[in-house]
Design a protein around this motif. Structure first.
Motif, mmCIF file in Angstrom:
data_model
loop_
_atom_site.group_PDB
_atom_site.id
_atom_site.type_symbol
_atom_site.label_atom_id
_atom_site.label_comp_id
_atom_site.label_asym_id
_atom_site.label_seq_id
_atom_site.Cartn_x
_atom_site.Cartn_y
_atom_site.Cartn_z
ATOM 1 N N ILE A 1 16.075 17.224 -5.694
ATOM 2 C CA ILE A 1 16.027 15.862 -6.216
ATOM 3 C C ILE A 1 15.227 15.012 -5.239
ATOM 4 O O ILE A 1 15.451 15.076 -4.028
ATOM 5 N N VAL A 2 14.296 14.240 -5.766
ATOM 6 C CA VAL A 2 13.408 13.410 -4.952
ATOM 7 C C VAL A 2 13.626 11.948 -5.309
ATOM 8 O O VAL A 2 13.650 11.584 -6.492
ATOM 9 N N ALA A 3 13.815 11.114 -4.291
ATOM 10 C CA ALA A 3 13.938 9.672 -4.485
ATOM 11 C C ALA A 3 12.597 9.026 -4.157
ATOM 12 O O ALA A 3 12.102 9.137 -3.029
ATOM 13 N N SER A 4 11.996 8.381 -5.134
ATOM 14 C CA SER A 4 10.701 7.716 -4.972
ATOM 15 C C SER A 4 10.885 6.202 -5.065
ATOM 16 O O SER A 4 11.804 5.724 -5.730
ATOM 17 N N VAL A 5 9.991 5.469 -4.403
ATOM 18 C CA VAL A 5 10.086 4.009 -4.352
ATOM 19 C C VAL A 5 8.855 3.395 -5.004
ATOM 20 O O VAL A 5 7.728 3.695 -4.612
ATOM 21 N N ARG B 1 -1.449 -10.805 -10.298
ATOM 22 C CA ARG B 1 -0.917 -9.548 -10.827
ATOM 23 C C ARG B 1 0.073 -8.927 -9.848
ATOM 24 O O ARG B 1 0.119 -9.284 -8.678
ATOM 25 N N ARG B 2 0.847 -7.992 -10.320
ATOM 26 C CA ARG B 2 1.716 -7.208 -9.442
ATOM 27 C C ARG B 2 0.911 -6.059 -8.845
ATOM 28 O O ARG B 2 0.111 -5.423 -9.549
ATOM 29 N N LEU B 3 1.152 -5.786 -7.564
ATOM 30 C CA LEU B 3 0.494 -4.675 -6.890
ATOM 31 C C LEU B 3 1.535 -3.641 -6.486
ATOM 32 O O LEU B 3 2.667 -3.989 -6.117
ATOM 33 N N TYR B 4 1.136 -2.367 -6.534
ATOM 34 C CA TYR B 4 2.039 -1.270 -6.211
ATOM 35 C C TYR B 4 1.422 -0.387 -5.125
ATOM 36 O O TYR B 4 0.226 -0.115 -5.149
ATOM 37 N N LEU B 5 2.263 0.052 -4.201
ATOM 38 C CA LEU B 5 1.809 0.867 -3.081
ATOM 39 C C LEU B 5 1.894 2.351 -3.435
ATOM 40 O O LEU B 5 2.939 2.836 -3.859
ATOM 41 N N ILE B 6 0.785 3.062 -3.250
ATOM 42 C CA ILE B 6 0.786 4.520 -3.379
ATOM 43 C C ILE B 6 0.089 5.109 -2.162
ATOM 44 O O ILE B 6 -0.772 4.471 -1.549
ATOM 45 N N LEU B 7 0.475 6.334 -1.818
ATOM 46 C CA LEU B 7 0.005 6.987 -0.606
ATOM 47 C C LEU B 7 -0.771 8.249 -0.948
ATOM 48 O O LEU B 7 -0.565 8.855 -2.008
ATOM 49 N N GLU C 1 8.318 8.632 -0.961
ATOM 50 C CA GLU C 1 9.384 9.437 -1.520
ATOM 51 C C GLU C 1 9.966 10.376 -0.471
ATOM 52 O O GLU C 1 9.355 10.643 0.565
ATOM 53 N N LYS C 2 11.146 10.886 -0.777
ATOM 54 C CA LYS C 2 11.855 11.774 0.139
ATOM 55 C C LYS C 2 12.793 12.667 -0.652
ATOM 56 O O LYS C 2 13.420 12.223 -1.624
ATOM 57 N N VAL C 3 12.906 13.914 -0.227
ATOM 58 C CA VAL C 3 13.845 14.843 -0.855
ATOM 59 C C VAL C 3 15.264 14.486 -0.431
ATOM 60 O O VAL C 3 15.525 14.262 0.756
ATOM 61 N N GLN D 1 12.808 13.659 -10.228
ATOM 62 C CA GLN D 1 12.282 12.526 -9.461
ATOM 63 C C GLN D 1 12.883 11.225 -9.990
ATOM 64 O O GLN D 1 12.722 10.886 -11.159
ATOM 65 N N PHE D 2 13.594 10.513 -9.098
ATOM 66 C CA PHE D 2 14.222 9.246 -9.451
ATOM 67 C C PHE D 2 13.478 8.102 -8.774
ATOM 68 O O PHE D 2 13.191 8.167 -7.569
ATOM 69 N N PHE D 3 13.174 7.047 -9.548
ATOM 70 C CA PHE D 3 12.388 5.925 -9.054
ATOM 71 C C PHE D 3 13.295 4.715 -8.802
ATOM 72 O O PHE D 3 14.088 4.336 -9.660
ATOM 73 N N PHE D 4 13.130 4.129 -7.614
ATOM 74 C CA PHE D 4 13.835 2.896 -7.248
ATOM 75 C C PHE D 4 12.802 1.792 -7.017
ATOM 76 O O PHE D 4 11.739 2.042 -6.444
ATOM 77 N N LYS D 5 13.151 0.574 -7.463
ATOM 78 C CA LYS D 5 12.232 -0.551 -7.291
ATOM 79 C C LYS D 5 12.551 -1.323 -6.025
ATOM 80 O O LYS D 5 13.701 -1.633 -5.733
ATOM 81 N N SER D 6 11.506 -1.638 -5.271
ATOM 82 C CA SER D 6 11.630 -2.478 -4.088
ATOM 83 C C SER D 6 10.477 -3.469 -4.099
ATOM 84 O O SER D 6 9.390 -3.159 -4.597
ATOM 85 N N GLN D 7 10.698 -4.664 -3.547
ATOM 86 C CA GLN D 7 9.701 -5.726 -3.602
ATOM 87 C C GLN D 7 9.362 -6.248 -2.213
ATOM 88 O O GLN D 7 10.185 -6.216 -1.303
ATOM 89 N N VAL D 8 8.121 -6.725 -2.081
ATOM 90 C CA VAL D 8 7.656 -7.329 -0.832
ATOM 91 C C VAL D 8 8.283 -8.709 -0.689
ATOM 92 O O VAL D 8 8.291 -9.504 -1.628
ATOM 93 N N ILE D 9 8.789 -9.004 0.513
ATOM 94 C CA ILE D 9 9.413 -10.293 0.787
ATOM 95 C C ILE D 9 8.737 -10.924 2.000
ATOM 96 O O ILE D 9 8.729 -10.358 3.098
ATOM 97 N N ALA D 10 8.128 -12.116 1.802
ATOM 98 C CA ALA D 10 7.602 -12.951 2.896
ATOM 99 C C ALA D 10 6.669 -12.185 3.819
ATOM 100 O O ALA D 10 6.801 -12.237 5.046
ATOM 101 N N SER D 11 5.712 -11.479 3.243
ATOM 102 C CA SER D 11 4.717 -10.783 4.067
ATOM 103 C C SER D 11 3.481 -10.502 3.220
ATOM 104 O O SER D 11 3.586 -10.295 2.007
ATOM 105 N N ASN D 12 2.323 -10.525 3.859
ATOM 106 C CA ASN D 12 1.083 -10.192 3.158
ATOM 107 C C ASN D 12 0.306 -9.089 3.852
ATOM 108 O O ASN D 12 -0.862 -8.861 3.563
ATOM 109 N N LYS D 13 0.979 -8.381 4.782
ATOM 110 C CA LYS D 13 0.328 -7.271 5.470
ATOM 111 C C LYS D 13 1.382 -6.321 6.023
ATOM 112 O O LYS D 13 2.373 -6.754 6.591
#
Length: 241
Positions: free
Chosen positions: A35-39, A117-123, A141-143, A195-207
């Motif tokens: 099982i993998v937890a992805s953000v 627009r909303r931006l999403y981080l991918i690696l 993500e992490k196992v 693969q389970f997806f969890f939502k997280s948001q940027v707070i008070a930062s632009n870098k």
């Protein structure tokens, strides 16, 4: 009295026999299927999005319709409300440009782009389930191993990339979606996993200082589909923006 004590001891033994197998299988993952937890780490819009032409036309029509039935005030009252004293402070308002230099250069490593627009981080790098151990585009993500919950596993995944979670906010404890990854016929060495997806948001930062990867990008929902064409239908349904 002895009979009731005997019954209680039997009940305790039966409950213990039920609890033991449940405790033994407490973990989420098994040896056969991981099982993998992805953000899904997103930056919310910084400026108000442009109004759709249809919505703007309706708002204009509604305003003109209400103007027909508005209350008329005496001109003397309106003149007094519009008058300013000699010492009143007036601030000149200059709207900030919606299109930044980062937009013009299409620098997807910066958060100073697509402000409405909303931006999403991918690696880009090695991750679980990558064919042949080659680097691919993926989410943080992490196992799942021995974490207290899948949410904690997702936090560890994001923390390993950002270094700390001081400028992040996880939305809820439950995943926003999941998918089952099955090995393809051409790649039988790739294990199956959930693969389970969890939502997280940027707070008070632009870098952010992004680590544990070869490359990274911040992309919009439409751009995200370019990196995951095989999962585009699933991501399009899961991500509402």
């Amino acid at each position: 009295m002895l009979l009731s004590v005997g019954r209680n001891s039997k009940m305790r033994r039966s409950l213990t026999s039920l609890v033991r197998p449940l405790t033994a299988t407490r973990g989420f993952s098994t040896n056969s299927e991981k099982i993998v937890a992805s953000v899904l780490f997103e930056r919310l819009p910084v400026v108000i999005p442009k109004i759709d032409p249809v919505v703007y036309a309706f708002q204009e029509f509604s305003f003109r319709w209400r103007q027909q039935y508005r209350r008329r005030y005496p001109d003397e009252f309106l003149d007094k409300s519009n008058s300013r004293g000699k010492g009143d402070y007036q601030m000149e308002y200059v709207p900030a440009p919606r299109i930044t230099e980062t937009d013009k250069t299409n620098d997807r490593k910066s958060l100073q782009r697509a402000l409405d627009r909303r931006l999403y981080l991918i690696l880009y790098g090695e991750t679980f389930g990558a064919p042949g151990g080659k680097p691919i585009w993926h989410f943080p993500e992490k196992v799942y191993e021995s974490e207290e919950s899948l949410r904690k596993c997702a936090e560890c995944a994001l923390q390993s990339v950002l270094g700390d979670l001081s400028h992040t906010y996880f939305v809820g404890n439950a995943p926003m979606g999941h998918m089952v990854m099955q090995p393809a016929e051409k790649m039988p060495d790739v294990p199956s996993y959930k693969q389970f997806f969890f939502k997280s948001q940027v707070i008070a930062s632009n870098k952010f200082t992004i680590g544990k990867c070869e490359d990274f990008v911040w992309v919009t929902k439409d751009e995200l589909m370019e990196y995951f064409p095989e999962s585009a239908e699933f991501l399009n349904k899961m991500i509402i923006s």
